[in-house]
Design an enzyme around this catalytic site. Sequence first.
Site, PDB file in Angstrom:
ATOM      1  N   HIS B 115     150.750  40.120  35.435  1.00 45.06           N
ATOM      2  CA  HIS B 115     150.066  39.015  36.123  1.00 45.06           C
ATOM      3  C   HIS B 115     148.576  39.156  35.836  1.00 45.06           C
ATOM      4  O   HIS B 115     148.072  40.274  35.688  1.00 45.06           O
ATOM      5  CB  HIS B 115     150.355  39.167  37.625  1.00 45.06           C
ATOM      6  CG  HIS B 115     149.859  38.070  38.492  1.00 45.06           C
ATOM      7  ND1 HIS B 115     148.536  37.874  38.791  1.00 45.06           N
ATOM      8  CD2 HIS B 115     150.530  37.099  39.166  1.00 45.06           C
ATOM      9  CE1 HIS B 115     148.410  36.832  39.603  1.00 45.06           C
ATOM     10  NE2 HIS B 115     149.597  36.345  39.854  1.00 45.06           N
ATOM     11  N   ASP B 193     151.489  47.643  40.137  1.00 44.53           N
ATOM     12  CA  ASP B 193     151.444  46.358  40.818  1.00 44.53           C
ATOM     13  C   ASP B 193     152.811  46.143  41.466  1.00 44.53           C
ATOM     14  O   ASP B 193     153.803  45.898  40.767  1.00 44.53           O
ATOM     15  CB  ASP B 193     151.141  45.255  39.785  1.00 44.53           C
ATOM     16  CG  ASP B 193     151.167  43.850  40.396  1.00 44.53           C
ATOM     17  OD1 ASP B 193     150.897  42.892  39.653  1.00 44.53           O
ATOM     18  OD2 ASP B 193     151.476  43.716  41.596  1.00 44.53           O
ATOM     19  N   GLN B 196     155.590  41.916  43.574  1.00 40.39           N
ATOM     20  CA  GLN B 196     156.958  41.383  43.621  1.00 40.39           C
ATOM     21  C   GLN B 196     157.950  42.431  44.097  1.00 40.39           C
ATOM     22  O   GLN B 196     158.915  42.125  44.769  1.00 40.39           O
ATOM     23  CB  GLN B 196     157.384  40.885  42.223  1.00 40.39           C
ATOM     24  CG  GLN B 196     156.572  39.716  41.710  1.00 40.39           C
ATOM     25  CD  GLN B 196     156.656  38.508  42.634  1.00 40.39           C
ATOM     26  OE1 GLN B 196     157.700  38.208  43.203  1.00 40.39           O
ATOM     27  NE2 GLN B 196     155.535  37.820  42.803  1.00 40.39           N
ATOM     28  N   LYS B 219     154.031  38.369  50.661  1.00 43.16           N
ATOM     29  CA  LYS B 219     155.218  38.241  49.828  1.00 43.16           C
ATOM     30  C   LYS B 219     156.417  38.979  50.449  1.00 43.16           C
ATOM     31  O   LYS B 219     157.500  39.018  49.849  1.00 43.16           O
ATOM     32  CB  LYS B 219     154.943  38.763  48.417  1.00 43.16           C
ATOM     33  CG  LYS B 219     153.894  37.880  47.707  1.00 43.16           C
ATOM     34  CD  LYS B 219     153.936  38.061  46.204  1.00 43.16           C
ATOM     35  CE  LYS B 219     152.657  37.614  45.529  1.00 43.16           C
ATOM     36  NZ  LYS B 219     152.583  36.180  45.271  1.00 43.16           N
ATOM     37  N   CYS B 365     150.509  32.597  36.075  1.00 40.97           N
ATOM     38  CA  CYS B 365     149.420  33.566  35.944  1.00 40.97           C
ATOM     39  C   CYS B 365     149.781  34.670  34.968  1.00 40.97           C
ATOM     40  O   CYS B 365     149.457  35.840  35.192  1.00 40.97           O
ATOM     41  CB  CYS B 365     149.045  34.182  37.289  1.00 40.97           C
ATOM     42  SG  CYS B 365     148.538  32.976  38.492  1.00 40.97           S
TER      43      CYS B 365
END
Lengths: 139, 408
Positions: B115, B193, B196, B219, B365
């Site tokens: 991303h 990261d 998600q 999220k 993104c």
Amino acid sequence: MILKMEPDAINNIDAMYREELLEYYHNPANKGTIANADIQFSDKNPLCGDSVDIYVKLEVKDRIITQMRFVGTGCVISMASAAIVSEYAEGKSIDEMQRMTREDMLGLLGLQLTPSRVKCAMLALTALKKGIVDYESKK
Amino acid sequence: MRKDFPLFKYRKTLHYLDNAATTQKPKVVIDTISGHLSKDNANTHRGIYDLSEQVTARVAASRKTIAGFVNADPLEIIFVRNTTEGMNQLANSLGKNFAQGSGNAGNIVVTEIEHHSNFVPWQELARSKGMEFRVARLDKESLLLESIAGLVDDKTRIVSFTAISNVTGAMLDVKKIVGDIRAKNPNTIIIVDAAQAIAHEKVDVKDWDVDFLCFSMHKIYGPLIGVVYGKKSLLERIHPFFYGGNMISTVTIEKSTWADLPEKFEAGTINGPAIIASAEAVKYLEGIGFAKTMAVEERLRAYTIKQLRAIPQVKILGHSKVKDPVHQITGYGPVISFTVDGVHPHDLATICNKHQVCIRAGHHCCQPFMHALGIAATARASLAFYNKKQDSDALITAIKDAIKTITR
């Protein structure tokens, strides 16, 4: 040829994908290039991959667009708009096209659109305007 | 489960399939915020009066709950605005330790599927310090990645990569990749990261042995705040993110000293209500059972893939059996990107909207990812445990409608 505005039709999906616009999408008027074009400009919407190259032939003295063509890839709105505005521009002066607003463009399409789809509708006109600026600066 | 989410009562016919962008909130999360602001609102750390002490205690307890969810120490949990802010803060802070160099300044490694929020901060840091920016490339046929550890050498200062792709849902074996990197260079700082991943797989920072990890509560059924995890020993050594109130110990005209963890990284007034509500989101999820929600999502993912595969014009990115020779990608989570022959993603998303199906269309993104695939955009449907088969069915109906309406 100005299409009639649909009332209360913000992102009215039936209006957006009606037969006239789909016809412009599948059989675009004025698709193609122009060798030795007076104005040539490429523009894209990097957010979605809509892209268009416009070509314009001018009758130079009176600054009238005699021919406009485009090639491009993108969604129904961006490609139909490119076809419609190319047709519309022929016979108009570059000053007139430079003055054309977002509302005028949506009026041509007979649509009201939310901001994210307005960008699609404006792609070809924006390319034309940038091309005109480019052309003026080179004279 | 679904009935715990007020939005679905207000919008009974909505098919919300954009959970990778943001998730809906259970009533307990919403009520916690409004309840707190109605009855218990005061600033943390500032007052000796009861109300302030109570808020301070609740925030501390919430931090502990969220830390426990990822197997971290509470002192290692820093609240920020979102994952994007977390990555930028880390880049700034770590970057202060990198001398300006040319040629010999070292390198930073990321992947081509990141991303932008886990790509651009590192690209910019490398550029500003004259460092080499190395990108593990995607193979467009297999959708597998070049070995991340393979790009690491003795000059690698930072490696940052995603645990789950927000485009394809590809799941990376974080533990293995971290181990491979450390074998090459024990000093490299490893950042993950987890934006998600946090909602769709068990995130265990100790087991994974990452140095830093970022995710966003919004999220995972929480409010709009983010979390940065950092190993205690590193957080003690690196520069603060922001300067000012709360993160100081002493301030004089000559110099200032910093507070202990975690305050060192939380300048100014933190979002107390959001932190407390975030803990409620974690407790809510653990109340159902995280394993259960993951199982529901996997069943729904499989169902959706099966239905999509039955439409000849649909091309799904990934979601077939993975055979990764470098053992990085292990499978796919409930994030599904696809294209439809003859239907531009924009048009697909618009016609989905007509059917009250919420999907996303664009580059998500991830422009380098799209560029590697040679396309500009995909449509993306992303699931959560509160989705139902009917949501997938509505997506299929919408896709078929789009094909019928637009193609000839």
